[in-house]
Design an enzyme around this catalytic site. Structure first.
Site, short mmCIF file in Angstrom:
data_model
loop_
_atom_site.label_atom_id
_atom_site.label_comp_id
_atom_site.label_asym_id
_atom_site.label_seq_id
_atom_site.Cartn_x
_atom_site.Cartn_y
_atom_site.Cartn_z
N HIS A 143 0.83 -1.20 0.00
CA HIS A 143 0.00 0.00 0.00
C HIS A 143 0.87 1.25 0.00
O HIS A 143 1.92 1.28 0.63
CB HIS A 143 -0.93 0.01 1.22
CG HIS A 143 -2.08 -0.91 1.08
ND1 HIS A 143 -1.95 -2.28 1.22
CD2 HIS A 143 -3.37 -0.69 0.79
CE1 HIS A 143 -3.13 -2.84 1.02
NE2 HIS A 143 -4.00 -1.90 0.75
N SER A 170 -6.32 3.62 -5.57
CA SER A 170 -5.75 4.39 -4.46
C SER A 170 -5.79 5.89 -4.73
O SER A 170 -6.15 6.68 -3.87
CB SER A 170 -4.31 3.96 -4.18
OG SER A 170 -4.28 2.70 -3.56
N GLN A 192 -7.91 8.42 -2.38
CA GLN A 192 -7.23 9.48 -1.65
C GLN A 192 -7.71 10.86 -2.11
O GLN A 192 -7.88 11.77 -1.31
CB GLN A 192 -5.72 9.34 -1.78
CG GLN A 192 -5.19 8.14 -1.01
CD GLN A 192 -3.69 8.15 -0.85
OE1 GLN A 192 -3.08 9.21 -0.74
NE2 GLN A 192 -3.10 6.97 -0.79
N VAL A 216 -10.44 5.30 3.34
CA VAL A 216 -10.66 6.74 3.37
C VAL A 216 -12.06 7.14 2.91
O VAL A 216 -12.45 8.30 3.10
CB VAL A 216 -9.59 7.49 2.55
CG1 VAL A 216 -8.20 7.26 3.13
CG2 VAL A 216 -9.65 7.11 1.09
#
Length: 168
Positions: free
Chosen positions: A70, A83, A87, A122
């Site tokens: 990650h 990702s 994010q 997230v």
């Protein structure tokens, strides 16, 4: 990653299954490849459970390798499309200079203490939520944090799988 029905993914051979679903677990297609053995899946939840079982049964070193695949949160490096999108949705691509330096310092502290990057699902969180969680989790013990990081990987992959699999 595309969007597929359960019927489609149950019909794929092992190679195609791993190629198409391998990105659910960051740079770790081995999870999908092993989960393929549990086909056919009657739901996305069943598929996700099989994948989590693969991770659980893989043991410590494989789990650490998975966690280390990650990216650091907020890092301005090459990362998977998933990702980057996740994010960005949390505002980590819009940190001011002070926030960016602080997040980098927390990332370094966390990684030095635990040996893997800070991992959090997230989705639905703000950059402030994420930084507060990182600060708090830096105070955890290693075993508790290892379990928490794997739990967060489970949450991340569940969200990704929900986006990838449509009802028949």
């Amino acid at each position: 990653m595309g969007r597929w029905t359960l019927r489609e993914l149950n019909g794929w051979d092992r190679e195609e299954f791993a190629a198409r679903l391998g990105g659910l677990f960051e740079h770790s297609p081995w999870v999908a490849e092993e989960a393929w053995l549990s086909r056919p899946f009657s739901s996305a939840e069943e598929l996700h459970g099989a994948m989590l079982q693969v991770v659980d049964e893989a043991g410590g070193e494989a789990q650490l390798t998975l966690l280390r695949a990650h990216p650091d949160l907020g890092a301005r490096i090459a990362m998977t499309d998933d990702s980057r999108k996740e994010q960005s949705g949390a505002g980590l691509d819009r940190l001011d200079r002070r926030e960016y330096r602080y997040l980098l310092a927390l990332n370094r502290l966390y990684k030095a203490k635990f040996g893997f990057p800070f991992i959090i699902a997230v989705k639905g969180k703000s950059k402030e939520d994420i930084i507060a969680s990182m600060r708090e989790r830096c105070r955890s013990g290693r075993e508790a944090e290892l379990a928490r990081a794997l739990q967060e990987v489970g949450r991340i992959t569940r969200f990704r799988l929900e986006d990838a699999v449509s009802p028949d």
